[in-house]
Design a protein around this motif. Structure first.
Motif, PDB file in Angstrom:
ATOM      1  N   THR A 133       0.817  -1.214   0.000  1.00  0.00           N
ATOM      2  CA  THR A 133       0.000   0.000   0.000  1.00  0.00           C
ATOM      3  C   THR A 133       0.849   1.261   0.000  1.00  0.00           C
ATOM      4  OG1 THR A 133      -0.064  -0.072   2.411  1.00  0.00           O
ATOM      5  CG2 THR A 133      -1.884  -1.133   1.223  1.00  0.00           C
ATOM      6  N   MET A 134       2.186   1.039   0.142  1.00  0.00           N
ATOM      7  CA  MET A 134       3.081   2.199   0.241  1.00  0.00           C
ATOM      8  C   MET A 134       4.103   2.211  -0.889  1.00  0.00           C
ATOM      9  SD  MET A 134       3.566   1.709   4.322  1.00  0.00           S
ATOM     10  CE  MET A 134       4.252   3.312   4.690  1.00  0.00           C
ATOM     11  N   GLY A 135       3.753   1.597  -2.000  1.00  0.00           N
ATOM     12  CA  GLY A 135       4.645   1.628  -3.161  1.00  0.00           C
ATOM     13  C   GLY A 135       5.616   0.480  -3.202  1.00  0.00           C
ATOM     14  N   GLY A 136       5.542  -0.442  -2.257  1.00  0.00           N
ATOM     15  CA  GLY A 136       6.435  -1.608  -2.279  1.00  0.00           C
ATOM     16  C   GLY A 136       5.657  -2.857  -2.665  1.00  0.00           C
ATOM     17  N   GLY A 137       5.984  -3.928  -1.982  1.00  0.00           N
ATOM     18  CA  GLY A 137       5.199  -5.147  -2.203  1.00  0.00           C
ATOM     19  C   GLY A 137       5.833  -6.170  -3.117  1.00  0.00           C
ATOM     20  N   ASN A 138       7.018  -5.854  -3.621  1.00  0.00           N
ATOM     21  CA  ASN A 138       7.649  -6.820  -4.536  1.00  0.00           C
ATOM     22  C   ASN A 138       9.024  -7.276  -4.056  1.00  0.00           C
ATOM     23  OD1 ASN A 138       5.650  -6.960  -6.603  1.00  0.00           O
ATOM     24  ND2 ASN A 138       6.212  -4.848  -7.157  1.00  0.00           N
ATOM     25  N   ASP A 139       9.312  -7.098  -2.771  1.00  0.00           N
ATOM     26  CA  ASP A 139      10.642  -7.458  -2.283  1.00  0.00           C
ATOM     27  C   ASP A 139      10.852  -8.974  -2.299  1.00  0.00           C
ATOM     28  OD1 ASP A 139      11.360  -4.871  -1.836  1.00  0.00           O
ATOM     29  OD2 ASP A 139      10.791  -4.871   0.287  1.00  0.00           O
ATOM     30  N   THR A 140      12.097  -9.329  -2.575  1.00  0.00           N
ATOM     31  CA  THR A 140      12.517 -10.710  -2.320  1.00  0.00           C
ATOM     32  C   THR A 140      13.177 -10.726  -0.952  1.00  0.00           C
ATOM     33  OG1 THR A 140      14.713 -10.344  -3.262  1.00  0.00           O
ATOM     34  CG2 THR A 140      12.979 -11.068  -4.781  1.00  0.00           C
ATOM     35  N   ILE A 141      13.488 -11.901  -0.453  1.00  0.00           N
ATOM     36  CA  ILE A 141      14.144 -11.947   0.862  1.00  0.00           C
ATOM     37  C   ILE A 141      15.509 -11.277   0.786  1.00  0.00           C
ATOM     38  CG2 ILE A 141      14.966 -13.441   2.725  1.00  0.00           C
ATOM     39  CD1 ILE A 141      12.872 -15.460   2.011  1.00  0.00           C
ATOM     40  N   GLU A 142      16.195 -11.445  -0.371  1.00  0.00           N
ATOM     41  CA  GLU A 142      17.515 -10.813  -0.531  1.00  0.00           C
ATOM     42  C   GLU A 142      17.426  -9.293  -0.378  1.00  0.00           C
ATOM     43  OE1 GLU A 142      16.425 -13.248  -2.331  1.00  0.00           O
ATOM     44  OE2 GLU A 142      18.002 -14.665  -2.853  1.00  0.00           O
ATOM     45  N   ASP A 143      16.255  -8.736  -0.756  1.00  0.00           N
ATOM     46  CA  ASP A 143      16.100  -7.280  -0.632  1.00  0.00           C
ATOM     47  C   ASP A 143      16.103  -6.829   0.821  1.00  0.00           C
ATOM     48  OD1 ASP A 143      15.937  -6.940  -3.356  1.00  0.00           O
ATOM     49  OD2 ASP A 143      13.749  -7.162  -3.421  1.00  0.00           O
ATOM     50  N   LEU A 144      15.915  -7.761   1.734  1.00  0.00           N
ATOM     51  CA  LEU A 144      15.834  -7.409   3.151  1.00  0.00           C
ATOM     52  C   LEU A 144      17.163  -7.603   3.878  1.00  0.00           C
ATOM     53  CD1 LEU A 144      12.330  -8.953   3.989  1.00  0.00           C
ATOM     54  CD2 LEU A 144      12.891  -6.680   3.103  1.00  0.00           C
ATOM     55  N   LEU A 145      18.211  -7.990   3.112  1.00  0.00           N
ATOM     56  CA  LEU A 145      19.557  -8.084   3.704  1.00  0.00           C
ATOM     57  C   LEU A 145      20.132  -6.685   3.906  1.00  0.00           C
ATOM     58  CD1 LEU A 145      20.935 -10.932   1.427  1.00  0.00           C
ATOM     59  CD2 LEU A 145      20.718 -11.090   3.915  1.00  0.00           C
ATOM     60  N   MET A 188      15.717   0.640   7.271  1.00  0.00           N
ATOM     61  CA  MET A 188      16.285  -0.542   7.957  1.00  0.00           C
ATOM     62  C   MET A 188      17.731  -0.728   7.497  1.00  0.00           C
ATOM     63  SD  MET A 188      13.808  -3.238   6.030  1.00  0.00           S
ATOM     64  CE  MET A 188      13.746  -3.374   4.260  1.00  0.00           C
ATOM     65  N   PRO A 189      18.609   0.223   7.931  1.00  0.00           N
ATOM     66  CA  PRO A 189      20.005   0.221   7.448  1.00  0.00           C
ATOM     67  C   PRO A 189      20.757  -1.058   7.802  1.00  0.00           C
ATOM     68  CG  PRO A 189      19.727   1.712   9.309  1.00  0.00           C
ATOM     69  CD  PRO A 189      18.360   1.309   8.896  1.00  0.00           C
ATOM     70  N   MET A 190      20.362  -1.770   8.840  1.00  0.00           N
ATOM     71  CA  MET A 190      21.041  -3.017   9.205  1.00  0.00           C
ATOM     72  C   MET A 190      20.311  -4.237   8.661  1.00  0.00           C
ATOM     73  SD  MET A 190      23.560  -1.795  10.735  1.00  0.00           S
ATOM     74  CE  MET A 190      24.312  -3.238  11.445  1.00  0.00           C
ATOM     75  N   GLY A 191      19.307  -3.988   7.801  1.00  0.00           N
ATOM     76  CA  GLY A 191      18.559  -5.102   7.233  1.00  0.00           C
ATOM     77  C   GLY A 191      17.659  -5.777   8.245  1.00  0.00           C
ATOM     78  N   ILE A 192      16.930  -6.750   7.776  1.00  0.00           N
ATOM     79  CA  ILE A 192      16.007  -7.495   8.628  1.00  0.00           C
ATOM     80  C   ILE A 192      16.496  -8.920   8.837  1.00  0.00           C
ATOM     81  CG2 ILE A 192      13.620  -8.375   8.813  1.00  0.00           C
ATOM     82  CD1 ILE A 192      13.750  -5.390   9.014  1.00  0.00           C
ATOM     83  N   VAL A 193      17.117  -9.444   7.779  1.00  0.00           N
ATOM     84  CA  VAL A 193      17.460 -10.876   7.788  1.00  0.00           C
ATOM     85  C   VAL A 193      18.956 -11.044   7.532  1.00  0.00           C
ATOM     86  CG1 VAL A 193      15.180 -11.555   6.936  1.00  0.00           C
ATOM     87  CG2 VAL A 193      17.038 -11.143   5.299  1.00  0.00           C
ATOM     88  N   ASP A 194      19.390 -12.238   7.715  1.00  0.00           N
ATOM     89  CA  ASP A 194      20.768 -12.608   7.370  1.00  0.00           C
ATOM     90  C   ASP A 194      20.729 -14.031   6.808  1.00  0.00           C
ATOM     91  OD1 ASP A 194      23.446 -12.521   7.029  1.00  0.00           O
ATOM     92  OD2 ASP A 194      23.961 -12.260   9.156  1.00  0.00           O
ATOM     93  N   TYR A 195      21.822 -14.382   6.162  1.00  0.00           N
ATOM     94  CA  TYR A 195      21.883 -15.752   5.672  1.00  0.00           C
ATOM     95  C   TYR A 195      21.897 -16.720   6.841  1.00  0.00           C
ATOM     96  CZ  TYR A 195      22.994 -13.975   1.019  1.00  0.00           C
ATOM     97  OH  TYR A 195      22.930 -13.356  -0.175  1.00  0.00           O
ATOM     98  N   LYS A 196      21.202 -17.815   6.666  1.00  0.00           N
ATOM     99  CA  LYS A 196      21.202 -18.845   7.705  1.00  0.00           C
ATOM    100  C   LYS A 196      22.596 -19.471   7.767  1.00  0.00           C
ATOM    101  CE  LYS A 196      18.679 -23.038   8.986  1.00  0.00           C
ATOM    102  NZ  LYS A 196      17.589 -23.941   8.554  1.00  0.00           N
ATOM    103  N   PRO A 197      23.223 -19.480   8.939  1.00  0.00           N
ATOM    104  CA  PRO A 197      24.582 -20.037   8.984  1.00  0.00           C
ATOM    105  C   PRO A 197      24.593 -21.523   8.650  1.00  0.00           C
ATOM    106  CG  PRO A 197      23.875 -19.230  11.146  1.00  0.00           C
ATOM    107  CD  PRO A 197      22.739 -19.028  10.229  1.00  0.00           C
ATOM    108  N   THR A 198      25.597 -21.899   7.899  1.00  0.00           N
ATOM    109  CA  THR A 198      25.755 -23.314   7.566  1.00  0.00           C
ATOM    110  C   THR A 198      26.994 -23.881   8.233  1.00  0.00           C
ATOM    111  OG1 THR A 198      27.067 -22.716   5.627  1.00  0.00           O
ATOM    112  CG2 THR A 198      24.694 -23.008   5.296  1.00  0.00           C
ATOM    113  N   GLY A 199      27.751 -22.958   8.879  1.00  0.00           N
ATOM    114  CA  GLY A 199      29.004 -23.416   9.468  1.00  0.00           C
ATOM    115  C   GLY A 199      30.163 -23.296   8.498  1.00  0.00           C
TER     116      GLY A 199
END
Lengths: 441, 558
Positions: B263-275, B286-297
């Motif tokens: 409703t605010m001009g977005g709505g098409n983000d992928t998860i990568e867009d939230l890094l 959200m300068p530090m992002g929302i998500v990070d890659y899941k650690p695999t070790g």
């Protein structure tokens, strides 16, 4: 399962080596050699053929006896390739065209064929070299050998369907009988596993037309004209295999019927007919398996599943490991290529017959165990019973040459010594080169 | 009178005896013996031999046992002058060679007595089969509307030459390729389009199923989203199931986010867009992002990135963008592994690698092409300690029935991974343990098995760094004399515990090993280079080796 089938390699190699030693002993033993040129030449050619089989198996089983394509210099790899091809094609061509009654009757004809084959090998190898331009599938050498097969086939087929009367001792009858018998034996010895493409050729299926070496990629790599060259060559090769097998199949049925009606004598031709019909049963089964997907092979005819492994063992394996060396032995003894005379010779032959019987039993039981898991004990009892009933005697009887096969011959119309040495050197030098390069590099 | 059947039922030895009694030839098979015996019983023995007709006899030479052949002419020479006629009569009995000196015609051999109809029939049938086979294959493979030749030649150019990116001739913009592509009805750039589609399909296929996206919530992400929810979207974190840091960021979470921002001009983000630094239109909030890659070790190494870039360019026809252009130390994600296996599956034996297979000396079938591996273990904050390796080896052999290969044969200083901890807990579970953390394996840790490992198994990263000695300012020092020059290696040794310097020195002359003495004496010629390498050692721990700059010998030093 694979372990059982792998045993076939070992059994086949041991059998081939054993028969090779046997024939070589009688061919090369010191003392007066009363054999005529065709018998000596025939024995040499059978020995070269067995050496070819043995070296091929050795280089598969023990890779260090073959050239290392990763480390060897390309010049040596190339020389080894030429040597291998020359050895293979000369042996087979001379076996079909030189003995017992030669189609090549002058020394220059032998030399010309040798040069022609060398040029054909060069063209074939050049066409598929890494830097070839145009790069296309050339099979000229196979075409030459299949042309020779047609000659050998015509001789054998003529004998199968219209043998001379057994009491006809005219020179023509003697010639037709000896050449016919020999042609049938030679065909059986030099048969390739491409006989299993006999139906595929007519059906237009991939097991014939899209399985190496008869794969026409020349259109993709070199264009229309070269595609037509390859198509003509592969059609000729596949066509000869199909034509020969179908004709022999029909001829075998005809011969057996005539034998039952006592119009044809029961002879080696009858054994050949039985063998041909057995091979036809395998051809039909293998083609059915391919078409229905019961078994799958890749484009190099390597088995892709367990069913294909068993069928390959039954067809290719059975032929390569047992039939070819055994028929080579039959060929050498039955046509008097080696002389079995004294009591001692007979004893050695009996020993060889026993070994062949053991090998036959080993191959059968190996295949049987793969298909139907039978306890070893049961197999041992069955084998013991078979061997105890003196079956080797039947084999020795079957190996016993007819009097006519031991005595009748035709003189070589030229310098016999030069021809014999020339042919042996033409085959032997490439063999030794291939062997040495394989061991050294 | 014996019948043929009677005779055939006898053994061969018995037939030979009968033949002997009839004074006829005893050689041959049972059938031949039978025929000969039957013949001898209806005619005198002397006539039972092999009787060639008169015409035949005139063409043959009969070779007695001592006959020889002329090597030059190939003509039979019968040295036994008076053996000729006698041999003819008894040839069957004495196994003499009968050698014809005139070869029969080739027509007779191949075609018999009536070669023309026989061979003609064979030839016609074969030609028909050849024609059928040729036409059958041709009609399926080469027959097209229009010119067959033009079509096949064009197929070669477009599919296998100028239009094929796997060939050295690749030139899709070449006019010949464009013309041929038009004839074939495809794009002249078909190869690149196919490759792009393939890569996309592979990336699509390795995407998560909603619950295994390969991304996790970060704490800063949770805080940011909680703030945005309260300030902007009128929602609290319960709509996301009140996640905690490290929880999977699912496709459902993404759908909720896009629902709010639509409703605010977005709505098409992928998860990568939230890094961090992602492409979301709300990245500024959200300068530090929302998500990070899941650690695999496992992390990308620089050598791994370089290797993969080379393999991509040379073998897989792609660049590092398919891995999201990673940097040294980035998480080597499950998606990266899937992409790698997607590429490798096109080659024999490839397509089933695990993360461990991509470590240096890993088990990948392509290990030979990446000697330094692609990845490294992600730091856990703990290393295997010097006493830890032999202690674990002892416990493994004495108690757990395992050797160190279950831990991939670690050396002191290697990362003690989460997987190593899982193996340890797996062993101790059946003995009342199984719940240790890595910290429990430190000296004096809380592990129920601490008594069996008084020096612990692991050492913290900080402790390791602290205990490991180091050297700096490594230089070659020259002490010239008249005849021989003595070189010494100068350096500064550091150890947090103040332990003594037991460092070792290795000398190199012209970059080749020369000696491992503390000093090096030699009369080096002009232009020679000398260098030393110091490996710090405090009597317990080895540090990282440091090599000096090359010292060039000049004339003035002689």
């Amino acid at each position: 399962m694979t372990e059982g089938l792998d045993l076939l390699d070992d059994i086949g190699l041991v059998l081939s080596v054993f028969i090779l030693l046997f024939i070589s002993y009688f061919h090369l033993r010191p003392g007066e050699d009363k054999r005529t040129w065709d018998r000596r030449m025939g024995a040499s050619l059978v020995i070269w053929l067995l050496l070819y089989f043995v070296l091929r198996r050795m280089q598969t089983l023990v890779p260090t006896t073959g050239i290392d394509y990763l480390t060897a210099d390309t010049v040596f790899i190339s020389i080894s390739g030429y040597a291998s091809s020359l050895n293979f094609f000369y042996t087979h061509l001379f076996l079909m065209l030189l003995v017992p009654i030669p189609f090549l009757r002058k020394s220059w004809q032998i030399a010309a064929l040798g040069i022609f084959v060398f040029i054909a090998i060069h063209i074939d190898r050049t066409a598929v070299a890494a830097d070839a331009d145009p790069f296309y599938n050339s099979m000229l050498t196979y075409v030459i050998i299949m042309a020779a097969v047609l000659v050998c086939f015509a001789t054998g087929m003529r004998f199968l369907i219209n043998p001379p009367a057994i009491d006809d001792k005219s020179v023509e009858a003697l010639a037709m009988r000896r050449s016919g018998f020999f042609a049938l034996g030679t065909i059986a010895v030099v048969m390739d596993n491409m006989i299993f493409r006999a139906i595929g050729f007519l059906a237009g299926t991939g097991n014939a037309w899209w399985t190496f070496p008869t794969v026409n990629y020349s259109g993709a790599t070199a264009g229309y004209n070269y595609a037509m060259v390859t198509l003509a060559e592969m059609t000729f090769i596949l066509g000869v295999f199909s034509f020969v097998m179908i004709a022999f199949g029909l001829g075998s049925i005809y011969h057996i019927i005539q034998s039952i009606r006592k119009k044809h004598p029961v002879s080696l031709a009858t054994v050949f007919s039985g063998y041909l019909l057995f091979i036809w049963a395998l051809i039909i089964f293998r083609h059915w398996a391919w078409v229905t997907g019961y078994a799958t092979w890749d484009m190099s005819e390597m088995p892709m599943d367990a069913n294909a492994e068993i069928i390959t063992a039954l067809s290719d394996g059975f032929s390569f490991h047992l039939i070819y060396p055994t028929i080579a032995l039959l060929h050498a003894v039955k046509f008097g290529l080696i002389t079995i005379e004294s009591e001692r010779d007979q004893k050695i032959l009996r020993l060889v017959a026993l070994c062949v019987m053991v090998a036959i039993t080993a191959v059968f039981t190996t295949l049987l165990e793969v298909i139907i898991p039978i306890p070893d004990l049961v197999l041992a009892v069955v084998c013991g019973l078979v061997l105890a009933t003196g079956w080797e005697r039947h084999l020795i009887d079957a190996l016993e040459p007819d009097e006519e096969m031991k005595t009748v011959s035709w003189a070589w119309p030229g310098n016999e010594r030069a021809m014999t040495w020339g042919v042996n050197l033409m085959i032997g030098i490439p063999f030794v080169v291939k062997l040495l390069l394989g061991v050294v590099y | 009178m014996r019948t043929e059947k009677d005779l055939m039922n006898l053994k061969k030895d018995e037939l030979i005896e009968i033949a002997k009694s009839l004074n006829i030839d005893t050689s041959g098979t049972k059938a031949e013996l039978t025929t000969r015996i039957l013949a001898s019983e209806v005619q005198p023995a002397g006539e039972a031999g092999q009787d060639f007709d008169e015409a035949t006899e005139s063409k043959i030479d009969i070779e007695s046992s001592d006959a020889t052949m002329s090597g030059e002419e190939g003509i039979i020479e019968d040295e036994s002058e008076n053996s000729g006629e006698a041999s003819v009569e008894s040839s069957a009995e004495s196994s003499q060679d009968i050698i014809f000196d005139e070869l029969p015609s080739r027509w007779l051999i191949a075609g018999g007595l009536r070669p023309v109809p026989y061979l003609s029939t064979l030839a016609v049938v074969f030609i028909l089969m050849f024609t059928y086979g040729f036409n059958d294959f041709y009609s399926v493979q080469y027959a097209v509307e229009g010119s067959d030749k033009e079509y096949i030649d064009c197929a070669r150019i477009t599919y296998h030459s100028l239009g094929d990116g796997n060939t050295t001739d690749y030139d899709p913009t070449n006019q010949a390729n464009i013309d041929c592509a038009e004839l074939l009805g495809i794009s002249p750039n078909w190869w690149q389009e196919d490759m792009d589609a393939w890569l996309q399909s592979m990336l699509d296929s390795v995407s998560g199923n909603g619950n295994e996206t390969g991304f996790i919530w970060t704490q800063v992400g949770i805080d940011t989203m909680a703030y945005l929810g309260a300030s902007t979207f009128n929602a609290n974190m319960s709509v996301y199931g009140d996640p905690i840091a490290g929880d999977e960021f699912t496709e459902q979470d993404l759908a909720i986010w896009n629902g709010y921002t639509a409703t605010m001009g977005g709505g098409n983000d992928t998860i990568e867009d939230l890094l961090v630094g992602g492409g979301s239109p709300f990245a500024i909030y959200m300068p530090m992002g929302i998500v990070d890659y899941k650690p695999t070790g496992f992390l990308w190494t620089q050598a791994g990135i370089d290797t993969m870039a080379y393999l991509g360019a040379s073998t897989f026809n792609t660049n590092m963008s398919v891995f999201g252009d990673p940097s040294n130390g980035d998480v080597f994600t499950a998606q990266h592994l899937a992409v790698w296996n997607g590429f490798a599956a096109a080659f024999p034996g490839g397509g089933t690698d695990t993360y461990e297979d991509l470590l240096p000396s890993g088990g990948s079938p392509f290990a030979i092409y990446m000697p330094q591996g692609i990845v490294e273990h992600a730091p856990t904050g703990y290393f295997w300690s010097h006493p830890g390796v032999p202690t674990m080896a002892y416990l493994g052999s004495s108690t757990f029935g395992a050797n160190m290969s279950v831990f991939a044969d670690p050396a002191p200083g290697d990362v003690f991974t989460a997987q190593h901890l899982a193996v340890w807990n797996g062993f101790t579970l059946q003995m009342g343990g199984g719940n240790d953390t890595i910290a429990d394996l430190l000296p004096g840790g809380a592990s129920p098995f601490a008594i069996y490992m008084p020096s612990g198994i692991v050492i913290t990263e900080a402790e390791w760094t602290n205990q490991t000695p180091s050297v700096s300012n490594v230089t070659v020092e020259v002490n010239g004399t008249t005849n021989t020059t003595m070189f010494s290696c100068g350096y500064i040794f550091s150890d947090a515990q103040g332990d003594s310097d037991n460092s070792t020195i290795i000398w190199f002359i012209n970059n080749s090993y020369a000696a491992n003495t503390s000093t090096y004496s030699a009369n080096l010629t002009n232009g020679t280079t000398i260098a030393c390498m110091v490996t710090p050692y405090d009597g317990l721990y080895w540090g990282v080796s440091i090599e000096s700059q090359d010292h060039l010998i000049l004339a003035t030093e002689d």
